[in-house]
Design an enzyme around this catalytic site. Structure first.
Site, PDB file in Angstrom:
ATOM      1  N   GLU A 199      15.544  -3.419   9.289  1.00 54.91           N
ATOM      2  CA  GLU A 199      15.404  -3.040  10.702  1.00 54.91           C
ATOM      3  C   GLU A 199      14.168  -3.710  11.304  1.00 54.91           C
ATOM      4  OE1 GLU A 199      15.139   1.195  11.397  1.00 54.91           O
ATOM      5  OE2 GLU A 199      14.623   0.893  13.504  1.00 54.91           O
ATOM      6  N   PRO A 259       1.361  -1.336  11.522  1.00 54.34           N
ATOM      7  CA  PRO A 259       1.934  -1.501  12.869  1.00 54.34           C
ATOM      8  C   PRO A 259       2.679  -0.254  13.335  1.00 54.34           C
ATOM      9  CG  PRO A 259       3.235  -2.692  11.218  1.00 54.34           C
ATOM     10  CD  PRO A 259       1.969  -2.247  10.538  1.00 54.34           C
ATOM     11  N   LEU A 260       3.179   0.533  12.366  1.00 55.86           N
ATOM     12  CA  LEU A 260       3.890   1.768  12.729  1.00 55.86           C
ATOM     13  C   LEU A 260       3.021   2.990  12.453  1.00 55.86           C
ATOM     14  CD1 LEU A 260       7.402   0.815  11.261  1.00 55.86           C
ATOM     15  CD2 LEU A 260       6.527   0.473  13.587  1.00 55.86           C
ATOM     16  N   ARG A 272       6.398   9.135   3.421  1.00 57.74           N
ATOM     17  CA  ARG A 272       5.050   8.942   2.911  1.00 57.74           C
ATOM     18  C   ARG A 272       4.193  10.202   3.100  1.00 57.74           C
ATOM     19  NH1 ARG A 272       1.741   3.706   4.878  1.00 57.74           N
ATOM     20  NH2 ARG A 272       3.403   2.764   3.663  1.00 57.74           N
ATOM     21  N   TRP A 329       0.828  -1.208   0.000  1.00 54.22           N
ATOM     22  CA  TRP A 329       0.000   0.000   0.000  1.00 54.22           C
ATOM     23  C   TRP A 329       0.870   1.269   0.000  1.00 54.22           C
ATOM     24  CZ3 TRP A 329      -1.516   3.003   4.726  1.00 54.22           C
ATOM     25  CH2 TRP A 329      -2.478   3.979   4.431  1.00 54.22           C
ATOM     26  N   ASP A 380       0.801  -8.892   0.674  1.00 58.25           N
ATOM     27  CA  ASP A 380      -0.558  -8.349   0.703  1.00 58.25           C
ATOM     28  C   ASP A 380      -0.753  -7.274  -0.362  1.00 58.25           C
ATOM     29  OD1 ASP A 380      -3.158  -8.142   2.096  1.00 58.25           O
ATOM     30  OD2 ASP A 380      -2.479  -6.105   2.513  1.00 58.25           O
ATOM     31  N   GLN A 440      -8.647  -8.523   8.521  1.00 62.89           N
ATOM     32  CA  GLN A 440      -7.455  -7.663   8.392  1.00 62.89           C
ATOM     33  C   GLN A 440      -7.765  -6.293   9.011  1.00 62.89           C
ATOM     34  OE1 GLN A 440      -4.675  -5.734   4.959  1.00 62.89           O
ATOM     35  NE2 GLN A 440      -5.009  -7.922   4.814  1.00 62.89           N
ATOM     36  N   SER A 480     -12.029  -7.236   5.991  1.00 58.61           N
ATOM     37  CA  SER A 480     -11.131  -6.200   6.514  1.00 58.61           C
ATOM     38  C   SER A 480     -11.960  -5.076   7.098  1.00 58.61           C
ATOM     39  CB  SER A 480     -10.214  -5.672   5.402  1.00 58.61           C
ATOM     40  OG  SER A 480      -9.341  -4.678   5.921  1.00 58.61           O
ATOM     41  N   TYR A 484      -4.970  -0.426  -4.468  1.00 50.92           N
ATOM     42  CA  TYR A 484      -3.627   0.107  -4.265  1.00 50.92           C
ATOM     43  C   TYR A 484      -3.064   0.611  -5.600  1.00 50.92           C
ATOM     44  CZ  TYR A 484      -3.769  -2.151   0.363  1.00 50.92           C
ATOM     45  OH  TYR A 484      -4.114  -2.541   1.629  1.00 50.92           O
TER      46      TYR A 484
HETATM   47  P1  NDP Z   1       3.387   0.902   8.640  1.00 48.18           P
HETATM   48  O1  NDP Z   1       2.498   1.532   9.635  1.00 48.18           O
HETATM   49  O2  NDP Z   1       4.438  -0.013   9.151  1.00 48.18           O
HETATM   50  O3  NDP Z   1       4.041   2.071   7.760  1.00 48.18           O
HETATM   51  C1  NDP Z   1       5.016   1.767   6.803  1.00 48.18           C
HETATM   52  C2  NDP Z   1       5.775   3.024   6.435  1.00 48.18           C
HETATM   53  O4  NDP Z   1       6.432   3.553   7.586  1.00 48.18           O
HETATM   54  C3  NDP Z   1       6.854   2.765   5.431  1.00 48.18           C
HETATM   55  O5  NDP Z   1       6.388   2.731   4.103  1.00 48.18           O
HETATM   56  C4  NDP Z   1       7.810   3.894   5.695  1.00 48.18           C
HETATM   57  O6  NDP Z   1       7.258   5.087   5.132  1.00 48.18           O
HETATM   58  C5  NDP Z   1       7.744   4.000   7.214  1.00 48.18           C
HETATM   59  N1  NDP Z   1       8.705   3.095   7.880  1.00 48.18           N
HETATM   60  C6  NDP Z   1       8.642   1.741   7.981  1.00 48.18           C
HETATM   61  N2  NDP Z   1       9.667   1.265   8.686  1.00 48.18           N
HETATM   62  C7  NDP Z   1      10.423   2.308   9.037  1.00 48.18           C
HETATM   63  C8  NDP Z   1      11.607   2.436   9.775  1.00 48.18           C
HETATM   64  N3  NDP Z   1      12.223   1.365  10.295  1.00 48.18           N
HETATM   65  N4  NDP Z   1      12.126   3.687   9.953  1.00 48.18           N
HETATM   66  C9  NDP Z   1      11.514   4.768   9.440  1.00 48.18           C
HETATM   67  N5  NDP Z   1      10.369   4.709   8.731  1.00 48.18           N
HETATM   68  C10 NDP Z   1       9.816   3.482   8.528  1.00 48.18           C
HETATM   69  O7  NDP Z   1       2.558   0.009   7.618  1.00 48.18           O
HETATM   70  P2  NDP Z   1       1.570   0.449   6.410  1.00 48.18           P
HETATM   71  O8  NDP Z   1       0.712   1.578   6.813  1.00 48.18           O
HETATM   72  O9  NDP Z   1       2.398   0.570   5.187  1.00 48.18           O
HETATM   73  O10 NDP Z   1       0.674  -0.854   6.313  1.00 48.18           O
HETATM   74  C11 NDP Z   1       1.290  -2.108   6.025  1.00 48.18           C
HETATM   75  C12 NDP Z   1       0.420  -2.897   5.074  1.00 48.18           C
HETATM   76  O11 NDP Z   1      -0.847  -3.147   5.665  1.00 48.18           O
HETATM   77  C13 NDP Z   1       0.083  -2.184   3.743  1.00 48.18           C
HETATM   78  O12 NDP Z   1       1.097  -2.272   2.787  1.00 48.18           O
HETATM   79  C14 NDP Z   1      -1.142  -2.981   3.318  1.00 48.18           C
HETATM   80  O13 NDP Z   1      -0.739  -4.216   2.752  1.00 48.18           O
HETATM   81  C15 NDP Z   1      -1.837  -3.249   4.654  1.00 48.18           C
HETATM   82  N6  NDP Z   1      -2.899  -2.233   4.892  1.00 48.18           N
HETATM   83  C16 NDP Z   1      -4.202  -2.674   4.855  1.00 48.18           C
HETATM   84  C17 NDP Z   1      -5.246  -1.817   5.034  1.00 48.18           C
HETATM   85  C18 NDP Z   1      -6.639  -2.333   4.981  1.00 48.18           C
HETATM   86  O14 NDP Z   1      -7.589  -1.523   4.950  1.00 48.18           O
HETATM   87  N7  NDP Z   1      -6.852  -3.623   4.962  1.00 48.18           N
HETATM   88  C19 NDP Z   1      -5.024  -0.373   5.260  1.00 48.18           C
HETATM   89  C20 NDP Z   1      -3.628   0.008   5.323  1.00 48.18           C
HETATM   90  C21 NDP Z   1      -2.627  -0.910   5.162  1.00 48.18           C
HETATM   91  P3  NDP Z   1       8.191   6.280   4.528  1.00 48.18           P
HETATM   92  O15 NDP Z   1       9.447   5.692   4.059  1.00 48.18           O
HETATM   93  O16 NDP Z   1       7.379   6.872   3.457  1.00 48.18           O
HETATM   94  O17 NDP Z   1       8.404   7.218   5.637  1.00 48.18           O
END
Ligand code: NDP
Length: 329
Positions: free
Chosen positions: A296, A209-210, A228, A21, A49, A178, A152, A54
């Site tokens: 990480e 998770p973050l 992002r 995503w 996923d 989900q 979800s 997306y």
């Molecule tokens: P996170 O909350 O983990 O965010 C990920 C983003 O955080 C990264 O793309 C990056 O963004 C930043 N990040 C990750 N790790 C680090 C780090 N170690 N240090 C610094 N920045 C970091 O997860 P997502 O929000 O991406 O969600 C994960 C997955 O969950 C999605 O890809 C999707 O598959 C699913 N999802 C499902 C939904 C649903 O409605 N079912 C809705 C949302 C997500 P950046 O580099 O841009 O700063």
């Protein structure tokens, strides 16, 4: 990597998984997407996923090309799609038989696979009878186009109703939900879904998770470039990150960062390990725009095995948001 059964199903899923995503087909270049997928797979992640919405399908196209070129054994990974937001015209969205079947066919084409391992109803659809959705998912499984199906962000009561329909009509029920789950959003997974795990054997693949980067501490001092939240079209995220709630959370994030340092780890790892600690969580879906982030974050699994109740109690004291178990007495 560790694996667990997805709920009471026979499907074995890695405790950490990887989603596309915002990143695939949008924020990152395709070669970075490839690097991330290979890193994930080589680290033992077996669940990727995706969703029709997306990057308006581009995310599935990018992932499909990577899967095809990698030529990993099809039996060695799980790939998903989700249907709900396909397009703006009538029948291009929701959970009707027409849209679910068409969304499934389109996802199979974009991902270049013969079947989806998991197919999710991305949101509940109040305009389609639940029977129609459950019958359609059952049909897609029996046709061999999908292997398992899930929901979800559905309410527990609606999921329970889907199970009741499936039982009554001898159909295949959903095995997975989900939901959003992280340190600042926990009530639904920890309380509302309680009976889903116990009574229906549902598993969960949890997202953000973050909280999209907030729980890395990178937004403590505003909005850095190359993240992002700096994408021009993600205004909603920007508002979330600088809004009043985010401000209130900064102090907590700083305290969590100090705790992570004391534990000789990073905040992202602590935040992901926190998700893994909850028994209802089958797999935590990670997101990353750089391989250094994914590398990480993969450390969360080892961390989760060495953290004890005492640490989680200290996290609770910082968060001050433990959901109250309803009084059933
Ligand atoms: P996170 O909350 O983990 O965010 C990920 C983003 O955080 C990264 O793309 C990056 O963004 C930043 N990040 C990750 N790790 C680090 C780090 N170690 N240090 C610094 N920045 C970091 O997860 P997502 O929000 O991406 O969600 C994960 C997955 O969950 C999605 O890809 C999707 O598959 C699913 N999802 C499902 C939904 C649903 O409605 N079912 C809705 C949302 C997500 P950046 O580099 O841009 O700063």
């Amino acid at each position: 990597m560790e694996y667990t059964r997805l709920g009471k199903s026979g499907l074995q899923i890695s405790r950490l998984s990887f989603g596309s995503w915002v990143t695939f087909g949008h924020q990152i270049q395709n070669d970075t997407a490839k690097e991330l997928m290979h890193l994930a797979y080589d680290s033992g992640i077996n669940f990727f996923d995706n969703a029709e919405v997306y990057a308006h399908g581009a995310s599935e196209e990018v992932m499909g090309k990577i899967l095809k070129e990698a030529a990993w054994q099809r039996s060695s990974y799980i790939v998903s799609s989700k249907a709900f937001w396909g397009g703006k015209k009538p029948n291009q969205n929701g959970l009707s038989r027409k849209h679910l079947v068409e969304a499934c066919h389109a996802a199979l084409q974009r991902l270049q696979v013969d079947y989806l391992d998991l197919f999710y109803c991305h949101r509940p659809d109040k305009n389609t009878p639940l029977e129609e959705t459950v019958f359609t998912m059952d049909m897609l499984v029996r046709q061999g186009k999908i292997l398992y199906w899930g929901t979800s962000e559905w309410e527990a009561a609606t999921i329970a109703e889907a199970h009741a329909i499936a039982r009554r009509e001898h159909l295949i029920p959903p095995i997975v939900e989900q939901p959003q789950y992280h340190m600042f959003h926990r009530e639904r997974v920890e309380i509302e879904y309680h009976n889903l795990y116990e009574w229906y054997g549902m598993g969960t693949t949890t997202w953000s998770p973050l909280a999209s980067g907030l729980l890395t501490g990178k937004y403590n001092q505003g909005l850095p470039e190359n993240t992002r939240a700096s994408l021009p079209d993600l205004v909603w995220l920007k508002e979330l990150l600088v809004g009043p709630q985010a401000q209130k959370n900064i102090a907590k994030i700083q305290a969590l960062q100090a705790l992570a340092q004391e534990l000789n780890t990073s905040l992202p790892c602590l935040a992901i390990a926190w998700c893994l600690r909850f028994h209802g969580v089958s797999s935590v879906i990670l997101g990353a725009s750089k391989s250094s982030q994914l590398k990480e974050n993969l450390g969360a699994l080892e961390l989760s095995s060495r953290l004890n109740q005492e640490v989680w109690q200290r996290v609770e004291e910082i968060l001050e948001n433990q959901p109250k178990t309803p009084d059933f007495g």
